[in-house]
Write a protein that holds these residues in place. Structure first.
Motif, mmCIF file in Angstrom:
data_model
loop_
_atom_site.group_PDB
_atom_site.id
_atom_site.type_symbol
_atom_site.label_atom_id
_atom_site.label_comp_id
_atom_site.label_asym_id
_atom_site.label_seq_id
_atom_site.Cartn_x
_atom_site.Cartn_y
_atom_site.Cartn_z
ATOM 1 N N CYS A 9 -30.362 28.891 -8.324
ATOM 2 C CA CYS A 9 -29.726 29.926 -7.774
ATOM 3 C C CYS A 9 -29.105 30.672 -8.869
ATOM 4 N N VAL A 10 -28.788 31.992 -8.936
ATOM 5 C CA VAL A 10 -28.376 32.987 -9.948
ATOM 6 C C VAL A 10 -26.812 32.712 -9.562
ATOM 7 N N LYS A 11 -25.946 32.344 -10.704
ATOM 8 C CA LYS A 11 -24.598 32.181 -10.529
ATOM 9 C C LYS A 11 -24.046 33.563 -10.739
ATOM 10 N N PHE A 12 -23.486 34.249 -10.055
ATOM 11 C CA PHE A 12 -22.999 35.947 -9.942
ATOM 12 C C PHE A 12 -21.710 35.746 -10.767
ATOM 13 N N GLN A 13 -21.889 35.386 -12.155
ATOM 14 C CA GLN A 13 -20.752 35.837 -13.098
ATOM 15 C C GLN A 13 -20.853 37.016 -13.440
ATOM 16 N N VAL A 14 -22.347 37.610 -13.566
ATOM 17 C CA VAL A 14 -22.502 39.006 -14.194
ATOM 18 C C VAL A 14 -22.738 39.752 -12.795
ATOM 19 N N THR A 52 -12.515 42.006 -14.853
ATOM 20 C CA THR A 52 -13.391 43.403 -15.333
ATOM 21 C C THR A 52 -14.545 43.424 -14.713
ATOM 22 N N ARG A 53 -14.853 42.626 -13.641
ATOM 23 C CA ARG A 53 -16.339 42.985 -12.923
ATOM 24 C C ARG A 53 -15.801 44.038 -12.024
ATOM 25 N N ASP A 77 -19.815 31.851 -0.729
ATOM 26 C CA ASP A 77 -19.605 32.389 -2.093
ATOM 27 C C ASP A 77 -21.146 32.628 -2.622
ATOM 28 N N GLY A 78 -22.215 32.135 -2.037
ATOM 29 C CA GLY A 78 -23.368 32.191 -2.454
ATOM 30 C C GLY A 78 -24.563 33.075 -1.713
ATOM 31 N N ALA A 79 -23.876 33.777 -0.800
ATOM 32 C CA ALA A 79 -24.894 34.679 0.249
ATOM 33 C C ALA A 79 -25.293 35.570 -0.695
ATOM 34 N N LEU A 80 -24.786 36.434 -1.393
ATOM 35 C CA LEU A 80 -25.430 37.421 -2.214
ATOM 36 C C LEU A 80 -26.360 36.919 -3.344
ATOM 37 N N ALA A 81 -26.009 35.948 -3.813
ATOM 38 C CA ALA A 81 -26.985 35.234 -4.722
ATOM 39 C C ALA A 81 -28.223 34.736 -4.054
ATOM 40 N N ASP A 82 -28.095 34.106 -3.014
ATOM 41 C CA ASP A 82 -29.204 33.639 -2.358
ATOM 42 C C ASP A 82 -30.124 34.881 -2.023
ATOM 43 N N ARG A 83 -29.367 36.060 -1.390
ATOM 44 C CA ARG A 83 -30.339 37.117 -1.081
ATOM 45 C C ARG A 83 -31.181 37.848 -2.378
#
Length: 174
Positions: A1-6, A32-33, A73-79
């Protein structure tokens, strides 16, 4: 799963009458994001959303309104992961209607709110015009196909949503 640091978080301030601008500017100083776009005049939600589509740099875009919550916290990364893996323009999950007065889920008779399994769904078979915020959209594809929110005072989201879904033909459901 992509970790959304970026991740890019675009907050479009549309001249609300409270201290929203100060709050989001303070958050942006700490993270800063977060990018803050202050509209010069109250232009409405359509202009704010369209501005975010044009200003964003990411591959996919999600919309979260002030009265929306992501389930975890993972909803957007999952999508995002599912959209990339399955090469789709639109990917979304189930939606839960929550009653803040009772702090409970509102049971809906509408069977389009929840997906029983992960997989491809043909929009013609599902055909809902509600719940656009539960999906992510390929941002460049939206721009290339001129899919934006019409400048209506109300009910602009079904027009955007149906246009996107009809053009995509299908989406990936989680």
């Amino acid at each position: 799963c992509v970790k959304f640091q970026v991740i890019e978080i675009i907050c479009v301030y549309d001249k609300s009458t409270d201290n929203t601008l100060e709050i989001i500017q303070e958050r942006a100083r700490m993270d800063t994001r977060i990018k803050v776009i202050a509209q010069p005049t109250n232009s409405g939600v359509s202009v704010a959303r369209n501005t975010s589509i044009d200003m964003a740099k990411g591959d996919f875009i999600a919309f979260v309104d002030g009265d929306d919550l992501l389930p975890d916290d993972g909803a957007l990364a999952d999508r995002y992961d599912a959209a990339v893996k399955n090469n789709v323009r639109i990917c979304g999950g189930s939606i839960i209607m929550w009653n803040p007065n009772t702090d409970t889920e509102e049971i809906q008779s509408n069977t389009t709110n929840k997906f029983a399994t992960d997989g491809f769904v043909q929009y013609a078979d599902w055909a809902s015009d509600y719940g656009f915020t539960r999906f992510i959209y390929d941002r460049k594809w939206l721009i290339e196909n001129n899919i934006y929110f019409p400048k209506y005072i109300r009910h602009q989201d079904p027009v955007f949503f149906v246009r996107a879904m009809c053009l995509a033909g299908q989406f990936y459901a989680l």
